[in-house]
Design a protein around this motif. Structure first.
Motif, PDB file in Angstrom:
ATOM      1  N   LEU A   1      25.892  11.313  20.624  1.00  0.00           N
ATOM      2  CA  LEU A   1      25.341  11.091  22.133  1.00  0.00           C
ATOM      3  C   LEU A   1      24.534  12.397  22.139  1.00  0.00           C
ATOM      4  CD1 LEU A   1      28.815  10.571  24.277  1.00  0.00           C
ATOM      5  CD2 LEU A   1      27.063   8.872  23.588  1.00  0.00           C
ATOM      6  N   ALA A   2      24.902  13.559  21.843  1.00  0.00           N
ATOM      7  CA  ALA A   2      23.597  14.403  21.838  1.00  0.00           C
ATOM      8  C   ALA A   2      22.395  13.806  21.062  1.00  0.00           C
ATOM      9  CB  ALA A   2      24.239  15.219  21.156  1.00  0.00           C
ATOM     10  N   ALA A   3      22.295  13.327  19.854  1.00  0.00           N
ATOM     11  CA  ALA A   3      21.295  12.667  19.343  1.00  0.00           C
ATOM     12  C   ALA A   3      20.551  12.082  19.910  1.00  0.00           C
ATOM     13  CB  ALA A   3      21.816  11.980  18.264  1.00  0.00           C
ATOM     14  N   ARG A   4      21.299  10.680  20.623  1.00  0.00           N
ATOM     15  CA  ARG A   4      21.035  10.074  22.166  1.00  0.00           C
ATOM     16  C   ARG A   4      20.361  10.964  22.817  1.00  0.00           C
ATOM     17  NH1 ARG A   4      20.016   4.823  20.413  1.00  0.00           N
ATOM     18  NH2 ARG A   4      20.701   4.060  22.971  1.00  0.00           N
ATOM     19  N   VAL A   5      20.422  11.422  23.531  1.00  0.00           N
ATOM     20  CA  VAL A   5      19.830  12.561  24.148  1.00  0.00           C
ATOM     21  C   VAL A   5      18.766  13.093  24.036  1.00  0.00           C
ATOM     22  CG1 VAL A   5      19.891  14.772  26.248  1.00  0.00           C
ATOM     23  CG2 VAL A   5      22.489  12.779  25.666  1.00  0.00           C
ATOM     24  N   ASN A   6      18.264  13.548  22.906  1.00  0.00           N
ATOM     25  CA  ASN A   6      17.390  14.242  22.112  1.00  0.00           C
ATOM     26  C   ASN A   6      16.253  13.284  22.602  1.00  0.00           C
ATOM     27  OD1 ASN A   6      18.153  16.735  22.331  1.00  0.00           O
ATOM     28  ND2 ASN A   6      19.049  16.601  20.319  1.00  0.00           N
ATOM     29  N   GLU A   7      16.854  11.891  21.301  1.00  0.00           N
ATOM     30  CA  GLU A   7      15.982  10.689  21.383  1.00  0.00           C
ATOM     31  C   GLU A   7      15.007  10.346  22.731  1.00  0.00           C
ATOM     32  OE1 GLU A   7      15.445   6.327  18.862  1.00  0.00           O
ATOM     33  OE2 GLU A   7      17.926   7.671  19.458  1.00  0.00           O
ATOM     34  N   ALA A   8      16.207  10.474  23.777  1.00  0.00           N
ATOM     35  CA  ALA A   8      15.734  10.110  25.124  1.00  0.00           C
ATOM     36  C   ALA A   8      14.380  11.362  25.738  1.00  0.00           C
ATOM     37  CB  ALA A   8      16.784  10.003  26.481  1.00  0.00           C
ATOM     38  N   LYS A   9      14.501  12.347  25.099  1.00  0.00           N
ATOM     39  CA  LYS A   9      13.883  13.067  25.885  1.00  0.00           C
ATOM     40  C   LYS A   9      12.099  12.894  24.909  1.00  0.00           C
ATOM     41  CE  LYS A   9      13.483  16.712  23.887  1.00  0.00           C
ATOM     42  NZ  LYS A   9      13.277  18.452  23.073  1.00  0.00           N
ATOM     43  N   ASP A  10      12.537  13.263  23.749  1.00  0.00           N
ATOM     44  CA  ASP A  10      11.828  12.669  23.069  1.00  0.00           C
ATOM     45  C   ASP A  10      10.558  11.726  23.334  1.00  0.00           C
ATOM     46  OD1 ASP A  10      11.856  14.836  21.816  1.00  0.00           O
ATOM     47  OD2 ASP A  10      13.130  14.185  19.485  1.00  0.00           O
TER      48      ASP A  10
ATOM     49  N   ILE B   1      12.592  16.017  33.175  1.00  0.00           N
ATOM     50  CA  ILE B   1      13.031  15.165  31.900  1.00  0.00           C
ATOM     51  C   ILE B   1      13.526  16.953  31.566  1.00  0.00           C
ATOM     52  CG2 ILE B   1      12.324  14.512  29.742  1.00  0.00           C
ATOM     53  CD1 ILE B   1      10.196  12.776  31.140  1.00  0.00           C
ATOM     54  N   GLY B   2      12.755  17.832  31.128  1.00  0.00           N
ATOM     55  CA  GLY B   2      13.534  18.963  30.721  1.00  0.00           C
ATOM     56  C   GLY B   2      14.772  19.455  31.199  1.00  0.00           C
ATOM     57  N   ARG B   3      15.107  19.265  32.333  1.00  0.00           N
ATOM     58  CA  ARG B   3      15.561  20.318  32.909  1.00  0.00           C
ATOM     59  C   ARG B   3      17.118  18.396  33.317  1.00  0.00           C
ATOM     60  NH1 ARG B   3      12.639  20.647  37.644  1.00  0.00           N
ATOM     61  NH2 ARG B   3      12.914  19.075  38.298  1.00  0.00           N
ATOM     62  N   ALA B   4      16.681  17.945  33.366  1.00  0.00           N
ATOM     63  CA  ALA B   4      17.834  16.318  32.590  1.00  0.00           C
ATOM     64  C   ALA B   4      18.388  17.081  31.301  1.00  0.00           C
ATOM     65  CB  ALA B   4      17.460  15.333  32.917  1.00  0.00           C
ATOM     66  N   HIS B   5      17.762  16.940  29.934  1.00  0.00           N
ATOM     67  CA  HIS B   5      17.998  17.290  29.159  1.00  0.00           C
ATOM     68  C   HIS B   5      19.441  18.050  28.974  1.00  0.00           C
ATOM     69  CE1 HIS B   5      16.811  18.559  24.817  1.00  0.00           C
ATOM     70  NE2 HIS B   5      17.825  17.960  24.355  1.00  0.00           N
ATOM     71  N   ARG B   6      18.615  19.980  28.982  1.00  0.00           N
ATOM     72  CA  ARG B   6      19.367  20.466  29.342  1.00  0.00           C
ATOM     73  C   ARG B   6      20.598  20.854  29.965  1.00  0.00           C
ATOM     74  NH1 ARG B   6      14.058  22.922  29.661  1.00  0.00           N
ATOM     75  NH2 ARG B   6      14.854  23.017  32.524  1.00  0.00           N
ATOM     76  N   ALA B   7      20.762  19.962  30.784  1.00  0.00           N
ATOM     77  CA  ALA B   7      21.982  19.841  31.556  1.00  0.00           C
ATOM     78  C   ALA B   7      23.132  18.643  30.385  1.00  0.00           C
ATOM     79  CB  ALA B   7      21.963  19.396  32.925  1.00  0.00           C
ATOM     80  N   LEU B   8      22.868  17.310  30.285  1.00  0.00           N
ATOM     81  CA  LEU B   8      23.341  16.877  29.785  1.00  0.00           C
ATOM     82  C   LEU B   8      23.698  17.585  28.364  1.00  0.00           C
ATOM     83  CD1 LEU B   8      21.932  13.129  29.840  1.00  0.00           C
ATOM     84  CD2 LEU B   8      24.137  14.109  30.614  1.00  0.00           C
ATOM     85  N   MET B   9      22.567  18.004  27.175  1.00  0.00           N
ATOM     86  CA  MET B   9      22.860  19.546  26.427  1.00  0.00           C
ATOM     87  C   MET B   9      24.653  20.146  26.133  1.00  0.00           C
ATOM     88  SD  MET B   9      21.692  17.757  24.144  1.00  0.00           S
ATOM     89  CE  MET B   9      22.040  18.583  22.465  1.00  0.00           C
ATOM     90  N   LYS B  10      24.157  20.290  27.482  1.00  0.00           N
ATOM     91  CA  LYS B  10      25.181  21.176  27.733  1.00  0.00           C
ATOM     92  C   LYS B  10      26.863  20.498  27.773  1.00  0.00           C
ATOM     93  CE  LYS B  10      22.713  25.504  30.502  1.00  0.00           C
ATOM     94  NZ  LYS B  10      22.060  26.123  31.741  1.00  0.00           N
ATOM     95  N   LYS B  11      26.746  19.397  28.991  1.00  0.00           N
ATOM     96  CA  LYS B  11      28.116  19.144  28.879  1.00  0.00           C
ATOM     97  C   LYS B  11      27.822  18.175  27.595  1.00  0.00           C
ATOM     98  CE  LYS B  11      26.696  17.939  33.171  1.00  0.00           C
ATOM     99  NZ  LYS B  11      27.657  18.108  34.353  1.00  0.00           N
ATOM    100  N   LEU B  12      27.112  17.939  26.757  1.00  0.00           N
ATOM    101  CA  LEU B  12      27.591  16.994  25.593  1.00  0.00           C
ATOM    102  C   LEU B  12      28.346  18.439  24.221  1.00  0.00           C
ATOM    103  CD1 LEU B  12      24.819  14.859  25.167  1.00  0.00           C
ATOM    104  CD2 LEU B  12      27.609  14.019  25.914  1.00  0.00           C
ATOM    105  N   HIS B  13      27.840  19.512  24.685  1.00  0.00           N
ATOM    106  CA  HIS B  13      28.981  20.787  23.630  1.00  0.00           C
ATOM    107  C   HIS B  13      29.980  20.250  23.770  1.00  0.00           C
ATOM    108  CE1 HIS B  13      30.503  24.538  21.859  1.00  0.00           C
ATOM    109  NE2 HIS B  13      28.641  24.857  21.514  1.00  0.00           N
ATOM    110  N   PRO B  14      30.198  20.603  21.618  1.00  0.00           N
ATOM    111  CA  PRO B  14      31.833  20.078  20.958  1.00  0.00           C
ATOM    112  C   PRO B  14      32.569  21.110  21.652  1.00  0.00           C
ATOM    113  CG  PRO B  14      29.946  20.497  19.679  1.00  0.00           C
ATOM    114  CD  PRO B  14      29.582  20.218  20.838  1.00  0.00           C
ATOM    115  N   ASP B  15      32.814  21.694  22.584  1.00  0.00           N
ATOM    116  CA  ASP B  15      33.781  22.293  23.105  1.00  0.00           C
ATOM    117  C   ASP B  15      34.603  21.620  25.016  1.00  0.00           C
ATOM    118  OD1 ASP B  15      33.901  24.403  20.991  1.00  0.00           O
ATOM    119  OD2 ASP B  15      32.393  26.176  22.061  1.00  0.00           O
ATOM    120  N   GLN B  16      32.569  20.984  24.830  1.00  0.00           N
ATOM    121  CA  GLN B  16      33.617  20.424  26.383  1.00  0.00           C
ATOM    122  C   GLN B  16      33.345  18.710  26.085  1.00  0.00           C
ATOM    123  OE1 GLN B  16      32.997  22.243  29.082  1.00  0.00           O
ATOM    124  NE2 GLN B  16      32.806  23.722  28.841  1.00  0.00           N
TER     125      GLN B  16
END
Length: 238
Positions: A221-230, A200-215
């Motif tokens: 979507l970042a908020a939804r990913v955080n909510e999924a992890k929690d 869960i931790g690895r998937a969360h970190r990987a997705l947060m990198k992909k969802l950075h505004p520069d990408q």
């Protein structure tokens, strides 16, 4: 001839700047990495032929890393330079609202959307142009509008600048307060049910990198990913 050459150069530069401004950020970043990798390999080959192996080898390895190659014994060079990242073996994340489902491919960063309810149910968002999609916003719920805006940010990077009054944004209502289910959380993180805390931790970190505004990512979507992890970590804690 000089005037013609100058005019052609100016027009070409203008077109390139327009393409750069309207390009998908994620696709543009990948294109720059590929071009840089090819350029490094070309420089390495040139210096190697001149016998300057001490210079050629590091440049060649860096070029290999940019291209995401990992020949035997060299390891994942792209990750060493923070440029490649690990492949996710075809994983994808799904975020669904009342009217729209979005799918994010972990490997390519490609985002696809389709309507799952309403008069356009079953149709891909790619089938509609910008005016058509913007006109649908008033009939959608808050979560669906947020997903639609995320899709528009990917497909039409400058749409907010040209939208009169940001029609979709004006129609946004209070966000849904419904509680995320475990099934939704697993789909968003691209994991199978029963995944451990480390996964869960690895998937969360990987997705947060992909969802950075520069990408080309989005705060929604970042908020939804955080909510999924929690959601999943609370389940494990319980």
């Amino acid at each position: 001839m000089t005037l013609i050459a100058g005019a052609v150069a100016v027009i070409t530069l203008y077109l390139l700047l327009q393409m750069f401004r309207n390009a998908n950020p994620a696709a543009l970043a990948r294109a720059i990495k590929v071009a840089g990798g090819i350029g490094c390999l070309a420089v390495a080959a040139f210096t190697g032929l001149r016998g300057e192996l001490v210079v050629a080898i590091p440049i060649g390895l860096f070029g290999v890393g940019l291209l995401g190659w990992s020949p035997g014994g060299l390891g994942n060079l792209g990750s060493m330079f923070g440029l490649g990242g690990q492949r996710s073996s075809g994983q994808s994340s799904r975020v669904r609202s009342q009217f729209i489902e979005m799918v994010l491919d972990h490997d390519s960063g490609q985002m696809l959307g389709r309507f799952v309810a309403g008069i356009h149910a079953g149709r891909s968002l790619d089938e509609f142009d910008l005016p058509q999609l913007a006109a649908m916003a008033p009939s959608l719920d808050a979560d669906s509008v947020a997903l639609l805006e995320t899709y528009l940010d990917r497909r039409f990077p400058t749409w907010r600048q040209h939208a009169q009054g940001d029609a979709a944004g004006r129609q946004r209502r209070a966000a849904s307060s419904s509680k995320m289910t475990e099934e939704e959380a697993y789909q968003i993180l691209g994991l199978q049910p029963g995944a451990g805390r480390d996964e869960i931790g690895r998937a969360h970190r990987a997705l947060m990198k992909k969802l950075h505004p520069d990408q080309g990512g989005s705060t929604y979507l970042a908020a939804r990913v955080n909510e999924a992890k929690d959601t999943l970590l609370r389940t494990h804690h319980g």
